[in-house]
Write a protein that holds these residues in place. Structure first.
Motif, PDB file in Angstrom:
ATOM      1  N   SER A   1      40.256  42.842  35.595  1.00 47.48           N
ATOM      2  CA  SER A   1      40.294  41.755  34.927  1.00 47.48           C
ATOM      3  C   SER A   1      38.718  41.320  34.628  1.00 47.48           C
ATOM      4  O   SER A   1      38.717  40.621  33.582  1.00 47.48           O
ATOM      5  N   ILE A   2      37.836  41.824  35.321  1.00 47.72           N
ATOM      6  CA  ILE A   2      36.482  41.381  34.958  1.00 47.72           C
ATOM      7  C   ILE A   2      36.109  42.427  33.660  1.00 47.72           C
ATOM      8  O   ILE A   2      35.682  41.703  32.865  1.00 47.72           O
ATOM      9  N   LEU A   3      36.605  43.430  33.625  1.00 50.42           N
ATOM     10  CA  LEU A   3      36.514  44.463  32.403  1.00 50.42           C
ATOM     11  C   LEU A   3      37.150  43.368  31.308  1.00 50.42           C
ATOM     12  O   LEU A   3      36.690  43.510  30.032  1.00 50.42           O
ATOM     13  N   PHE A   4      38.247  42.944  31.411  1.00 52.27           N
ATOM     14  CA  PHE A   4      39.128  42.204  30.329  1.00 52.27           C
ATOM     15  C   PHE A   4      38.460  41.087  29.970  1.00 52.27           C
ATOM     16  O   PHE A   4      38.292  40.853  28.577  1.00 52.27           O
ATOM     17  N   LEU A   5      37.552  40.415  30.697  1.00 53.72           N
ATOM     18  CA  LEU A   5      36.720  39.297  30.405  1.00 53.72           C
ATOM     19  C   LEU A   5      35.445  39.787  29.574  1.00 53.72           C
ATOM     20  O   LEU A   5      35.036  39.261  28.539  1.00 53.72           O
TER      21      LEU A   5
END
Length: 304
Positions: free
Chosen positions: A157-161
């Motif tokens: 999810s951090i990578l998504f952001l």
């Protein structure tokens, strides 16, 4: 046979291989379709996982109890769990991203365990009466595996952001029709092809994060329930609002909200990714922060 020397050598070798694997995984992101590099990182990850398993197994045999009684042992087991999940996910999904984001975390964890922790916290000691229970293996094992799973899902999810650049990206519902429209209207435009590929990548990362968190959440639930049963057996109370218990509940609520919003599709794209990213911080507060700074039944007492 001096088992301490063997154990240190196993852990140091695992650290060295993690460091090498860290560079190889990021090189693998740059070099597309490099079969040799792809097989190398897989082999290194399996070797690292095997070395950590040997270290934990030897500690178990040598000390006659499952090696999850102190922070050092739990950190080693967390690293083993993350690398084990990494192997499974990489084989099933065949994605370069899993190893690229989990290897740095595994490297940090084993570095912290081996370098930062005082020697007395790394040394095995006789179990206190409350820990002499089969619930030790049940509760702590499930909790740490759930932490490892949720950490991987939160990292995605951090990578998504990061990839989305903080912009609100719609990737559910009408995403397929939107991507088809891009291809139909801008088939010869390289910029819009890039935009299409970016949306496709974000959708893949978001769905993978959701599936992994969806697997880790039931494990967290089972771990908390097992801990409550063990607490009643050991201390006569299912729940005592110990700092660790409180933050475990906060962790559970955080990911319960995330899954609820994903299931009813009230939030899409950026918002659930932010919540899962917050969950990453909450996990580490629950796992490390409370243990050191909080006073309670689960405190290791290093800082406090």
């Amino acid at each position: 046979m001096n088992w301490n020397i063997i154990e240190n050598n196993l852990n140091n070798f695992a650290f060295l291989l993690l460091l090498i694997n860290f560079f190889f995984y990021w090189l693998n992101l740059i070099l597309s379709n490099n079969i040799i590099l792809k097989n190398t990182v897989k082999l290194l990850t399996i070797t690292i996982n095997f070395l950590l398993a040997l270290s934990l197994l030897g500690r178990w045999i040598n000390n006659h109890y499952f090696p999850l009684s102190n922070l050092y042992e739990s950190l080693l087991f967390l690293t083993w769990s993350i690398t084990f999940l990494q192997i499974i996910l990489t084989n099933k999904i065949n994605s370069k991203l899993i190893g690229a984001i989990t290897t740095p975390v595994s490297l940090f964890i084993i570095s912290f365990a081996s370098i930062s922790l005082p020697h007395n916290m790394q040394t095995a000691s006789p179990l206190v009466p409350a820990l002499k229970s089969n619930w030790l293996m049940m509760h702590v094992t499930v909790m740490i595996v759930s932490y490892g799973t949720l950490i991987i899902g939160s990292l995605l999810s951090i990578l998504f952001l990061i990839i989305s650049g903080g912009k609100a990206v719609q990737i559910q519902g009408n995403s397929n029709s939107y991507k088809k429209k891009l291809l139909m209207e801008y088939n010869n435009s390289s910029s819009n092809k890039i935009k299409y590929n970016r949306i496709n990548l974000l959708e893949s990362i978001d769905n993978l994060s959701y599936r992994i968190i969806g697997f880790g959440f039931p494990l967290l639930t089972v771990g908390i329930i097992a801990g409550a049963v063990w607490a009643n057996e050991a201390w006569g109370s299912y729940w005592s609002w110990d700092p660790k218990e409180t933050w475990a509940l906060i962790t559970w609520i955080t990911f319960a909200i995330y899954l609820h919003t994903r299931l009813n599709r009230s939030w899409q794209g950026k918002k659930p990714a932010i919540l899962a990213s917050v969950g990453f911080i909450v996990i580490w507060i629950c796992y490390l922060g409370v243990n050191f700074l909080g006073k309670g039944l689960h405190s290791y007492g290093w800082i406090s």
